[in-house]
Design an enzyme around this catalytic site. Structure first.
Site, mmCIF file in Angstrom:
data_model
loop_
_atom_site.group_PDB
_atom_site.id
_atom_site.type_symbol
_atom_site.label_atom_id
_atom_site.label_comp_id
_atom_site.label_asym_id
_atom_site.label_seq_id
_atom_site.Cartn_x
_atom_site.Cartn_y
_atom_site.Cartn_z
ATOM 1 N N ARG A 106 61.410 40.279 72.305
ATOM 2 C CA ARG A 106 61.696 41.293 73.327
ATOM 3 C C ARG A 106 61.348 40.837 74.737
ATOM 4 N NH1 ARG A 106 58.084 45.479 70.067
ATOM 5 N NH2 ARG A 106 56.954 43.530 70.087
ATOM 6 N N SER A 117 56.875 49.466 67.139
ATOM 7 C CA SER A 117 56.340 50.463 66.196
ATOM 8 C C SER A 117 55.056 51.061 66.755
ATOM 9 C CB SER A 117 56.052 49.812 64.842
ATOM 10 O OG SER A 117 57.218 49.264 64.300
ATOM 11 N N LYS A 154 45.519 44.707 57.719
ATOM 12 C CA LYS A 154 45.817 45.704 58.747
ATOM 13 C C LYS A 154 45.722 47.095 58.098
ATOM 14 C CE LYS A 154 49.099 43.117 61.638
ATOM 15 N NZ LYS A 154 50.469 43.155 62.202
ATOM 16 N N HIS A 199 64.261 47.191 65.553
ATOM 17 C CA HIS A 199 64.450 46.320 64.384
ATOM 18 C C HIS A 199 65.922 46.317 63.957
ATOM 19 C CE1 HIS A 199 60.011 47.365 63.483
ATOM 20 N NE2 HIS A 199 60.035 46.069 63.726
HETATM 21 O O1 PNS Z 1 55.984 43.014 62.350
HETATM 22 P P1 PNS Z 1 54.925 41.991 62.612
HETATM 23 O O2 PNS Z 1 53.549 42.574 62.393
HETATM 24 O O3 PNS Z 1 55.068 41.344 63.968
HETATM 25 O O4 PNS Z 1 55.159 40.825 61.522
HETATM 26 C C1 PNS Z 1 54.289 39.732 61.424
HETATM 27 C C2 PNS Z 1 54.594 38.940 60.124
HETATM 28 C C3 PNS Z 1 54.550 39.863 58.928
HETATM 29 C C4 PNS Z 1 55.929 38.289 60.226
HETATM 30 C C5 PNS Z 1 53.496 37.833 60.013
HETATM 31 O O5 PNS Z 1 52.224 38.394 60.205
HETATM 32 C C6 PNS Z 1 53.519 37.135 58.652
HETATM 33 O O6 PNS Z 1 54.430 36.402 58.350
HETATM 34 N N1 PNS Z 1 52.485 37.398 57.824
HETATM 35 C C7 PNS Z 1 52.368 36.846 56.500
HETATM 36 C C8 PNS Z 1 51.166 35.924 56.402
HETATM 37 C C9 PNS Z 1 51.501 34.554 56.963
HETATM 38 O O7 PNS Z 1 52.396 33.876 56.505
HETATM 39 N N2 PNS Z 1 50.734 34.147 57.990
HETATM 40 C C10 PNS Z 1 50.955 32.899 58.686
HETATM 41 C C11 PNS Z 1 52.154 33.025 59.643
HETATM 42 S S1 PNS Z 1 51.805 32.313 61.132
#
Ligand code: PNS
Length: 158
Positions: free
Chosen positions: A90, A128, A41, A17
């Site tokens: 990645r 992670s 989650k 990150h």
């Molecule tokens: O670190 P991650 O788990 O890959 O991050 C994912 C994240 C937090 C960026 C994504 O799940 C998110 O934006 N969640 C918020 C809910 C949302 O907006 N969902 C629709 C996005 S497609």
């Protein structure tokens, strides 16, 4: 002033990150690491700990701060008036899922701008999830996380 948001679960924040953040911080006046408060989650670290670990990890970046958000990213993006979303990529699998997320976000909010930053080769396998797995099995994770995160993993897994 150009401001970008770098959203994620950050459970916990890794050097991967920070590698993405390094590029984003060079391009924007301010980068906000936005930690998702995800009730769905089951993160290893609660929100407060993930925020604390992220704040410690980014302390050397003068133009980065850490925040949390709940609900849709587009709602938070619009409310805070960000100029771009940063996501790290990645590998091709990441690209596939990131494309879908970026396209869904753009469908919900046509004015949103998502920028993908490729990870450095040395961090392309770092996640992670894998870090937690290695730590859980007693492996050395010092190459992938900061000493503070390493310590936090140790104390949660002892
Ligand atoms: O670190 P991650 O788990 O890959 O991050 C994912 C994240 C937090 C960026 C994504 O799940 C998110 O934006 N969640 C918020 C809910 C949302 O907006 N969902 C629709 C996005 S497609």
């Amino acid at each position: 002033m150009r401001r970008a948001v770098y959203p994620g679960t950050f459970d916990p924040i890794t050097k991967g990150h920070l590698d993405i953040l390094r590029h984003a911080a060079a391009l924007f006046d301010e980068v906000v690491i936005a930690v998702l408060h995800n009730a769905a989650k089951a993160p290893m670290f609660d929100l407060d700990t993930r925020l604390e670990l992220a704040r410690d990890a980014v302390a050397s970046f003068t133009n980065c701060r850490v925040d949390s958000f709940a609900g849709l990213l587009v709602t938070y993006y619009q409310r805070e008036g960000f100029d771009a979303v940063i996501r790290g990529v990645r590998n091709p699998l990441d690209l596939q899922s990131e494309m879908s997320m970026a396209q869904m976000n753009e469908s919900l909010l046509p004015d949103i701008h998502t920028l993908f930053i490729p990870s450095s080769a040395g961090f392309s396998f770092v996640s992670s999830t894998l870090v937690k797995d290695v730590a859980m099995h007693g492996g050395d994770v010092s190459n992938y996380v900061t000493p503070t995160v390493e310590q936090a993993l140790r104390s949660v897994l002892k």
